[in-house]
Design an enzyme around this catalytic site. Sequence first.
Site, PDB file in Angstrom:
ATOM      1  N   GLN A   1       0.773  -1.249   0.000  1.00  0.00           N
ATOM      2  CA  GLN A   1       0.000   0.000   0.000  1.00  0.00           C
ATOM      3  C   GLN A   1       0.803   1.297   0.000  1.00  0.00           C
ATOM      4  OE1 GLN A   1      -3.339   2.442   2.612  1.00  0.00           O
ATOM      5  NE2 GLN A   1      -3.050   0.309   3.096  1.00  0.00           N
TER       6      GLN A   1
ATOM      7  N   ARG B   1       7.109  -9.237 -10.331  1.00  0.00           N
ATOM      8  CA  ARG B   1       7.702 -10.546 -10.584  1.00  0.00           C
ATOM      9  C   ARG B   1       6.827 -11.363 -11.525  1.00  0.00           C
ATOM     10  NH1 ARG B   1       9.609 -13.267  -5.113  1.00  0.00           N
ATOM     11  NH2 ARG B   1       8.357 -11.527  -4.393  1.00  0.00           N
TER      12      ARG B   1
ATOM     13  N   ASN C   1       9.463   0.311  -2.015  1.00  0.00           N
ATOM     14  CA  ASN C   1       9.214   0.100  -0.583  1.00  0.00           C
ATOM     15  C   ASN C   1       9.448  -1.357  -0.225  1.00  0.00           C
ATOM     16  OD1 ASN C   1       6.685  -0.533  -1.944  1.00  0.00           O
ATOM     17  ND2 ASN C   1       5.745  -0.678   0.082  1.00  0.00           N
ATOM     18  N   PHE C   2      10.596  -1.870  -0.709  1.00  0.00           N
ATOM     19  CA  PHE C   2      11.010  -3.213  -0.321  1.00  0.00           C
ATOM     20  C   PHE C   2      11.441  -3.200   1.139  1.00  0.00           C
ATOM     21  CE2 PHE C   2      12.366  -3.757  -4.924  1.00  0.00           C
ATOM     22  CZ  PHE C   2      11.316  -4.611  -5.233  1.00  0.00           C
TER      23      PHE C   2
ATOM     24  N   LYS D   1      10.904  -5.072   9.102  1.00  0.00           N
ATOM     25  CA  LYS D   1       9.778  -4.992   8.163  1.00  0.00           C
ATOM     26  C   LYS D   1       8.604  -4.349   8.902  1.00  0.00           C
ATOM     27  CE  LYS D   1      10.834  -8.840   5.133  1.00  0.00           C
ATOM     28  NZ  LYS D   1      10.325 -10.004   4.410  1.00  0.00           N
ATOM     29  N   VAL D   2       7.852  -3.563   8.213  1.00  0.00           N
ATOM     30  CA  VAL D   2       6.771  -2.831   8.898  1.00  0.00           C
ATOM     31  C   VAL D   2       5.501  -2.795   8.057  1.00  0.00           C
ATOM     32  CG1 VAL D   2       6.083  -0.492   9.624  1.00  0.00           C
ATOM     33  CG2 VAL D   2       8.294  -1.393  10.306  1.00  0.00           C
TER      34      VAL D   2
ATOM     35  N   GLU E   1       1.236  -1.226   8.184  1.00  0.00           N
ATOM     36  CA  GLU E   1       0.435  -0.091   8.640  1.00  0.00           C
ATOM     37  C   GLU E   1       0.341   0.048  10.173  1.00  0.00           C
ATOM     38  OE1 GLU E   1      -1.551   2.398   6.976  1.00  0.00           O
ATOM     39  OE2 GLU E   1      -1.845   3.044   9.034  1.00  0.00           O
TER      40      GLU E   1
ATOM     41  N   ASP F   1       0.563   3.840   5.952  1.00  0.00           N
ATOM     42  CA  ASP F   1       0.832   3.505   4.553  1.00  0.00           C
ATOM     43  C   ASP F   1       0.514   4.670   3.618  1.00  0.00           C
ATOM     44  OD1 ASP F   1       1.801   0.978   4.865  1.00  0.00           O
ATOM     45  OD2 ASP F   1      -0.130  -0.009   4.692  1.00  0.00           O
TER      46      ASP F   1
ATOM     47  N   GLY G   1      -7.920  20.451  19.644  1.00  0.00           N
ATOM     48  CA  GLY G   1      -7.557  21.853  19.424  1.00  0.00           C
ATOM     49  C   GLY G   1      -8.125  22.716  20.536  1.00  0.00           C
ATOM     50  N   GLY G   2      -8.152  24.020  20.301  1.00  0.00           N
ATOM     51  CA  GLY G   2      -8.605  24.949  21.322  1.00  0.00           C
ATOM     52  C   GLY G   2     -10.122  25.126  21.379  1.00  0.00           C
ATOM     53  N   GLN G   3     -10.840  24.522  20.434  1.00  0.00           N
ATOM     54  CA  GLN G   3     -12.306  24.625  20.416  1.00  0.00           C
ATOM     55  C   GLN G   3     -12.866  23.250  20.774  1.00  0.00           C
ATOM     56  OE1 GLN G   3     -13.500  27.581  19.934  1.00  0.00           O
ATOM     57  NE2 GLN G   3     -11.807  28.623  18.882  1.00  0.00           N
TER      58      GLN G   3
HETATM   59  N1  COA Z   1      12.123  -9.935  -9.415  1.00  0.00           N
HETATM   60  C1  COA Z   1      12.830 -10.693  -8.529  1.00  0.00           C
HETATM   61  N2  COA Z   1      12.759 -10.538  -7.213  1.00  0.00           N
HETATM   62  C2  COA Z   1      11.927  -9.581  -6.739  1.00  0.00           C
HETATM   63  C3  COA Z   1      11.179  -8.763  -7.599  1.00  0.00           C
HETATM   64  C4  COA Z   1      11.310  -8.986  -8.995  1.00  0.00           C
HETATM   65  N3  COA Z   1      10.621  -8.247  -9.870  1.00  0.00           N
HETATM   66  N4  COA Z   1      10.437  -7.924  -6.843  1.00  0.00           N
HETATM   67  C5  COA Z   1      10.734  -8.198  -5.553  1.00  0.00           C
HETATM   68  N5  COA Z   1      11.630  -9.198  -5.486  1.00  0.00           N
HETATM   69  C6  COA Z   1      12.220  -9.793  -4.293  1.00  0.00           C
HETATM   70  C7  COA Z   1      13.014  -8.814  -3.475  1.00  0.00           C
HETATM   71  O1  COA Z   1      14.267  -8.585  -4.073  1.00  0.00           O
HETATM   72  C8  COA Z   1      13.091  -9.531  -2.145  1.00  0.00           C
HETATM   73  O2  COA Z   1      14.087 -10.530  -2.217  1.00  0.00           O
HETATM   74  P1  COA Z   1      15.204 -10.765  -1.087  1.00  0.00           P
HETATM   75  O3  COA Z   1      14.495 -10.840   0.215  1.00  0.00           O
HETATM   76  O4  COA Z   1      15.812 -12.060  -1.509  1.00  0.00           O
HETATM   77  O5  COA Z   1      16.151  -9.637  -1.126  1.00  0.00           O
HETATM   78  C9  COA Z   1      11.758 -10.279  -2.088  1.00  0.00           C
HETATM   79  O6  COA Z   1      11.205 -10.186  -3.406  1.00  0.00           O
HETATM   80  C10 COA Z   1      10.704  -9.811  -1.114  1.00  0.00           C
HETATM   81  O7  COA Z   1      10.681  -8.419  -0.926  1.00  0.00           O
HETATM   82  P2  COA Z   1      10.205  -7.814   0.480  1.00  0.00           P
HETATM   83  O8  COA Z   1      10.139  -6.343   0.378  1.00  0.00           O
HETATM   84  O9  COA Z   1      11.069  -8.363   1.578  1.00  0.00           O
HETATM   85  O10 COA Z   1       8.697  -8.372   0.611  1.00  0.00           O
HETATM   86  P3  COA Z   1       7.962  -9.024   1.863  1.00  0.00           P
HETATM   87  O11 COA Z   1       6.636  -9.452   1.346  1.00  0.00           O
HETATM   88  O12 COA Z   1       8.764 -10.057   2.562  1.00  0.00           O
HETATM   89  O13 COA Z   1       7.757  -7.795   2.896  1.00  0.00           O
HETATM   90  C11 COA Z   1       6.974  -5.621   3.563  1.00  0.00           C
HETATM   91  C12 COA Z   1       6.734  -6.876   2.706  1.00  0.00           C
HETATM   92  C13 COA Z   1       5.934  -4.604   3.222  1.00  0.00           C
HETATM   93  C14 COA Z   1       6.864  -5.998   5.058  1.00  0.00           C
HETATM   94  C15 COA Z   1       8.401  -5.062   3.287  1.00  0.00           C
HETATM   95  O14 COA Z   1       8.551  -4.881   1.901  1.00  0.00           O
HETATM   96  C16 COA Z   1       8.704  -3.753   4.001  1.00  0.00           C
HETATM   97  O15 COA Z   1       8.961  -3.706   5.202  1.00  0.00           O
HETATM   98  N6  COA Z   1       8.711  -2.648   3.254  1.00  0.00           N
HETATM   99  C17 COA Z   1       9.071  -1.338   3.751  1.00  0.00           C
HETATM  100  C18 COA Z   1       7.990  -0.736   4.611  1.00  0.00           C
HETATM  101  C19 COA Z   1       6.658  -0.656   3.904  1.00  0.00           C
HETATM  102  O16 COA Z   1       6.511  -0.080   2.857  1.00  0.00           O
HETATM  103  N7  COA Z   1       5.650  -1.229   4.572  1.00  0.00           N
HETATM  104  C20 COA Z   1       4.269  -1.005   4.199  1.00  0.00           C
HETATM  105  C21 COA Z   1       3.784  -1.870   3.153  1.00  0.00           C
HETATM  106  S1  COA Z   1       2.130  -1.392   2.850  1.00  0.00           S
END
Ligand code: COA
Length: 424
Positions: free
Chosen positions: A16, A37, A95-96, A135-136, A138, A167, A246-248
Site C-alpha cells: 500500500q 515478478r 518500498n522493499f 519490516k513494517v 500499517e 501507509d 484543538g482549542g475549540q
Molecule cells: N524480481 C525478482 N525478485 C523480486 C522482484 C522482482 N521483480 N520484486 C521483488 N523481489 C524480491 C526482493 O528482491 C526480495 O528478495 P530478497 O528478500 O531475496 O532480497 C523479495 O522479493 C521480497 O521483498 P520484500 O520487500 O522483503 O517483501 P515481503 O513481502 O517479505 O515484505 C513488507 C513486505 C511490506 C513488510 C516489506 O517490503 C517492508 O517492510 N517494506 C518497507 C515498509 C513498507 O513499505 N511497509 C508497508 C507496506 S504497505
Amino acid sequence: MEALKGVKILDFTHVQSGPTCTQLLAWFGADVIKVERPGVGDATRKQLVDVPGADSLYFTMLNHNKRSITLNTKDPTGKEILEKLVKECDVLVENFAPGALDRMGFGWERIQELNPRMIMASVKGFGPGPYEDCKVYENVAQCTGGSASTTGFLDGPPTVTGAQIGDSGTGLHLALGIVTALYHREKSGRGQRVLAAMQDGVLNLCRVKLRDQQRLERGPLKEYSQYGQGIEFGETTPRAGNDSGGGQPGWILKCKGWETDPDAYVYFITQAAVWGKICDLIGQPDWKEDPNYATPDARLDKIPQVFDRIEEWTKTKTKFEVMDACNPLDIPCGPILSMKELSQEPSLRETGTIVEVDHPERGPYLTVGCPVKLSDSPAEVKRSPLLGEHTAEILQEVLGYAGDEFERVVKSGAVGDVTPIAAE
Ligand code: COA
C-alpha cells in the site's frame, strides 16, 4: 495538460504505502512503469479476493493509471533490462524490506553510476537507528509513531485508526519528497535520495500530541474532557476519546436513531465565537450570561456536562437535521458518514472524488479518485493494469528492443509470458 507529463517513474512499489505514492504521481500525469515478478506480481493482487480469478480491489484501488511490466530482476537478462529502465527513467520508487534493493544489485551507488539524474525514493518502516532493518506494516507504524497511544478512550487500550496514516500517509509524504527533488534537479542537474520512514510520517501527523506532551509538563491539559471529569493526568499525553485536539472543544453526540443506526451521530464543536447561538439553539439561553458558562475558560471544567446538554438536543434530530440547523448559524459540526453513505454521495461523484471504474476481469467498481484537484491538470482515473499487460509495449517502445533482440529477452524467461505488440 498533465502536470507531470514526461516524467518516467520506475515503480518498484508493492502493497500500500509505495503504490499510493506512485498512483498520485500517475494521476498528475507521470508515466508510471510498475515492475512485478513474472507470474506473481504485487502480493495484493491476490489478497482479500472478492471476485475469484480477478485482481482484488486492494490492488486495483491502489494502482490506477500505471503500466505493468513483469521482470525477474534476479535473472541476468532481467538485470540488463532493469539497467536500461534505470537509465531511461527519472525516478525509482520502492518500498522493499530494508536491503532488498542492495541484494538485487541496485543500491544507491549503482543507481547513481547508471543515471546521475535519477531520484531514488524509498518508504521504509523506520529511519536510521535501532529498528532500521525491521519490516513494517500499517498498524506497526501507527503504534510506533504515537498514534495508537493517543487514540481510543481513557479507560480502554491503545487503538489503531481506520485512516491508513502509516501507509497512505507515508505515500503522500514520499510523493512530496519526489516532486521537491524533481524541482531541485531542474537547478542542480542531479538526482538525490528521498526517504520517508513510516514512523516519521505517523509522528508528523501526530504533531499536536507531542505539543500536548510538552504542555503536560507545565500543568493539566484543561481542554481534555478528563480535566472536567476530575481525572488526574499521568506522565504522557493521554488517549482523549473524541476530544477535538484543538482549542475549540468538540465531541461526538448521539442523534435520532442512534439506538439502531451505528452512525447516527454528529461531531459538534462548541466554537467560542458562536457560543451564544449554540445556547439559543439548544434552548439554554441562560448560559449566555451565566458566569459559569459564558466564557471558554469558565467552561473548561464543565466540557462533559456541556456536551451532555447539547446531546439532549441532538438526540431529537437526525444527524442531517443537526447539520441543517447548525450550518446557517456557522456552528461547526459534521455528521458521521458511513462508507455506504459516502459511496452514494452525489457531490463526491460530481467532483471525481468517488469514481466508478470498469475492469475487464471484475467489471465496474468504485474507487477514490485523486483527492488533490489541479485546475489545469485534471486527473482522469484509468483502471489498474493486468499483470504484465504492458511488458511488450515497454520493452519495444520505451527500451527499443526489436527483432532478434526482442526475441532474445523474451526467450530468456526473464519477462514472463509476452505477446509482442503488432507493428503498425
Ligand atoms: N524480481 C525478482 N525478485 C523480486 C522482484 C522482482 N521483480 N520484486 C521483488 N523481489 C524480491 C526482493 O528482491 C526480495 O528478495 P530478497 O528478500 O531475496 O532480497 C523479495 O522479493 C521480497 O521483498 P520484500 O520487500 O522483503 O517483501 P515481503 O513481502 O517479505 O515484505 C513488507 C513486505 C511490506 C513488510 C516489506 O517490503 C517492508 O517492510 N517494506 C518497507 C515498509 C513498507 O513499505 N511497509 C508497508 C507496506 S504497505
